[in-house]
Write a protein that holds these residues in place. Structure first.
Motif, PDB file in Angstrom:
ATOM      1  N   ALA A   1       0.868  -1.177   0.000  1.00 26.90           N
ATOM      2  CA  ALA A   1       0.000   0.000   0.000  1.00 26.90           C
ATOM      3  C   ALA A   1       0.910   1.235   0.000  1.00 26.90           C
TER       4      ALA A   1
ATOM      5  N   ALA B   1      -2.607  10.111  -6.236  1.00 29.82           N
ATOM      6  CA  ALA B   1      -3.807  10.300  -5.423  1.00 29.82           C
ATOM      7  C   ALA B   1      -4.083  11.785  -5.243  1.00 29.82           C
TER       8      ALA B   1
ATOM      9  N   PHE C   1      -3.118  18.260   4.507  1.00 30.62           N
ATOM     10  CA  PHE C   1      -2.471  17.014   4.085  1.00 30.62           C
ATOM     11  C   PHE C   1      -3.035  15.824   4.861  1.00 30.62           C
TER      12      PHE C   1
ATOM     13  N   HIS D   1      -7.988  10.354   0.587  1.00 32.93           N
ATOM     14  CA  HIS D   1      -8.157  10.549  -0.852  1.00 32.93           C
ATOM     15  C   HIS D   1      -9.474   9.981  -1.367  1.00 32.93           C
TER      16      HIS D   1
ATOM     17  N   ARG E   1      -7.385   7.231  -5.588  1.00 31.23           N
ATOM     18  CA  ARG E   1      -5.976   6.806  -5.578  1.00 31.23           C
ATOM     19  C   ARG E   1      -5.802   5.659  -6.537  1.00 31.23           C
TER      20      ARG E   1
ATOM     21  N   ILE F   1      -2.573   2.914  -8.598  1.00 30.72           N
ATOM     22  CA  ILE F   1      -1.169   2.499  -8.721  1.00 30.72           C
ATOM     23  C   ILE F   1      -0.907   2.071 -10.174  1.00 30.72           C
TER      24      ILE F   1
HETATM   25  C1  HEM Z   1      -3.529  11.515   5.406  1.00 30.09           C
HETATM   26  C2  HEM Z   1      -3.508  11.081   4.185  1.00 30.09           C
HETATM   27  C3  HEM Z   1      -3.900   9.660   3.816  1.00 30.09           C
HETATM   28  C4  HEM Z   1      -4.672   8.769   4.457  1.00 30.09           C
HETATM   29  C5  HEM Z   1      -5.411   8.938   5.776  1.00 30.09           C
HETATM   30  C6  HEM Z   1      -4.713   7.571   3.647  1.00 30.09           C
HETATM   31  C7  HEM Z   1      -5.378   6.430   3.967  1.00 30.09           C
HETATM   32  C8  HEM Z   1      -5.447   5.306   3.185  1.00 30.09           C
HETATM   33  C9  HEM Z   1      -6.244   4.152   3.453  1.00 30.09           C
HETATM   34  C10 HEM Z   1      -7.134   3.983   4.677  1.00 30.09           C
HETATM   35  C11 HEM Z   1      -6.058   3.285   2.441  1.00 30.09           C
HETATM   36  C12 HEM Z   1      -6.712   1.891   2.287  1.00 30.09           C
HETATM   37  C13 HEM Z   1      -8.059   2.040   1.687  1.00 30.09           C
HETATM   38  C14 HEM Z   1      -7.980   2.354   0.214  1.00 30.09           C
HETATM   39  O1  HEM Z   1      -7.386   1.553  -0.526  1.00 30.09           O
HETATM   40  O2  HEM Z   1      -8.488   3.409  -0.187  1.00 30.09           O
HETATM   41  C15 HEM Z   1      -5.132   3.887   1.518  1.00 30.09           C
HETATM   42  C16 HEM Z   1      -4.688   3.313   0.344  1.00 30.09           C
HETATM   43  C17 HEM Z   1      -3.908   3.935  -0.591  1.00 30.09           C
HETATM   44  N1  HEM Z   1      -3.350   5.180  -0.506  1.00 30.09           N
HETATM   45 FE1  HEM Z   1      -3.590   6.477   1.013  1.00 30.09          FE
HETATM   46  N2  HEM Z   1      -3.951   7.791   2.522  1.00 30.09           N
HETATM   47  C18 HEM Z   1      -3.432   9.048   2.605  1.00 30.09           C
HETATM   48  C19 HEM Z   1      -2.589   9.652   1.690  1.00 30.09           C
HETATM   49  C20 HEM Z   1      -2.122   9.077   0.524  1.00 30.09           C
HETATM   50  C21 HEM Z   1      -1.174   9.692  -0.363  1.00 30.09           C
HETATM   51  C22 HEM Z   1      -0.507  11.057  -0.151  1.00 30.09           C
HETATM   52  C23 HEM Z   1      -0.968   8.849  -1.386  1.00 30.09           C
HETATM   53  C24 HEM Z   1      -0.004   9.096  -2.489  1.00 30.09           C
HETATM   54  C25 HEM Z   1      -0.131   9.101  -3.759  1.00 30.09           C
HETATM   55  C26 HEM Z   1      -1.806   7.680  -1.157  1.00 30.09           C
HETATM   56  C27 HEM Z   1      -1.940   6.573  -1.971  1.00 30.09           C
HETATM   57  C28 HEM Z   1      -2.655   5.434  -1.667  1.00 30.09           C
HETATM   58  C29 HEM Z   1      -2.750   4.298  -2.536  1.00 30.09           C
HETATM   59  C30 HEM Z   1      -2.116   4.151  -3.916  1.00 30.09           C
HETATM   60  C31 HEM Z   1      -3.527   3.348  -1.859  1.00 30.09           C
HETATM   61  C32 HEM Z   1      -3.900   1.955  -2.352  1.00 30.09           C
HETATM   62  C33 HEM Z   1      -2.818   1.019  -1.892  1.00 30.09           C
HETATM   63  C34 HEM Z   1      -3.089  -0.416  -2.207  1.00 30.09           C
HETATM   64  O3  HEM Z   1      -4.256  -0.838  -2.205  1.00 30.09           O
HETATM   65  O4  HEM Z   1      -2.111  -1.142  -2.459  1.00 30.09           O
HETATM   66  N3  HEM Z   1      -2.472   7.851   0.033  1.00 30.09           N
HETATM   67  N4  HEM Z   1      -4.777   5.122   1.994  1.00 30.09           N
END
Ligand code: HEM
Length: 181
Positions: A68, A150, A158, A162, A165, A167
């Motif tokens: 992730a 994202a 910040f 999102h 998002r 990949i």
């Molecule tokens: C405070 C900021 C952030 C929080 C609270 C957060 C939280 C999360 C959570 C809970 C997930 C799992 C649920 C889902 O797949 O949507 C996730 C996945 C993901 N986030 Fe974030 N995120 C944040 C910032 C970012 C940033 C800055 C990026 C950069 C580009 C990012 C990229 C991703 C990606 C690509 C996934 C999918 C990962 C996977 O399934 O392998 N996120 N995030």
């Protein structure tokens, strides 16, 4: 008469194509995803990046995530009251990131710039392919690498999550890409 029309058409086409080609020349490659664009150019030992997303919140790219968001070199930016902020972060958890500075590293972002217009936030910056910071990772211009894209929503913070998002697997030199998630 026909010949004149032909010449005028050619000139008009050249006139239209010029600004388009100048625009396209700005960055070598572009990846368009839902409501978001990532444009880049590799130049010597640096990457020049432009990120654009339909949001008034943050826009971000994460180079080389492991699980992730964990292990990714994240660059995140936003524009608030006409002023941009772009920070160098690191994916410290699967679901979280922290600024390199707070982690005892450095902000290695060069030439930061950004603006917001009609609900679209655009940021641009340059990043070294190799920094000495343990919270960055070498960006390999050859072969394929994973990249996360994202954007946040609404609030200029910040800390917001999102609405979108994704990949991709990218070859930064050739511009070829494949959606992974
Ligand atoms: C405070 C900021 C952030 C929080 C609270 C957060 C939280 C999360 C959570 C809970 C997930 C799992 C649920 C889902 O797949 O949507 C996730 C996945 C993901 N986030 Fe974030 N995120 C944040 C910032 C970012 C940033 C800055 C990026 C950069 C580009 C990012 C990229 C991703 C990606 C690509 C996934 C999918 C990962 C996977 O399934 O392998 N996120 N995030």
């Amino acid at each position: 008469m026909k010949k004149n029309y032909f010449i005028i058409s050619i000139l008009a086409l050249m006139f239209l194509a010029l600004p388009l080609s100048l625009y396209a020349m700005e960055y070598q490659h572009k990846l368009e995803v839902k409501n978001m664009e990532f444009s880049w150019t590799i130049e010597n030992d640096q990457i020049h990046v432009m990120l654009k997303a339909k949001t008034s919140g943050w826009v971000s790219i994460g180079f080389d995530p492991e699980k992730a968001m964990l292990g990714a070199n994240i660059i995140i930016g936003m524009v608030k009251d006409g002023k941009f902020t772009i920070e160098d972060h690191y994916g410290v958890r699967k679901r979280g990131h922290k600024s390199d500075k707070d982690l005892d590293g450095n902000n290695d972002v060069l030439n930061p710039s950004g603006f917001e217009e009609n609900g679209v936030t655009t940021i641009s910056f340059t990043f070294p392919l190799n920094t000495d910071d343990k919270y960055d990772k070498p960006i390999n211009p050859e072969g394929t690498s994973l990249v996360m894209l994202a954007y946040g929503a609404g609030k200029d913070s910040f800390k917001t999550r999102h609405p979108y998002r994704t990949i991709y697997e990218i070859n930064y030199s050739t511009g070829e890409y494949k959606k992974i998630k």
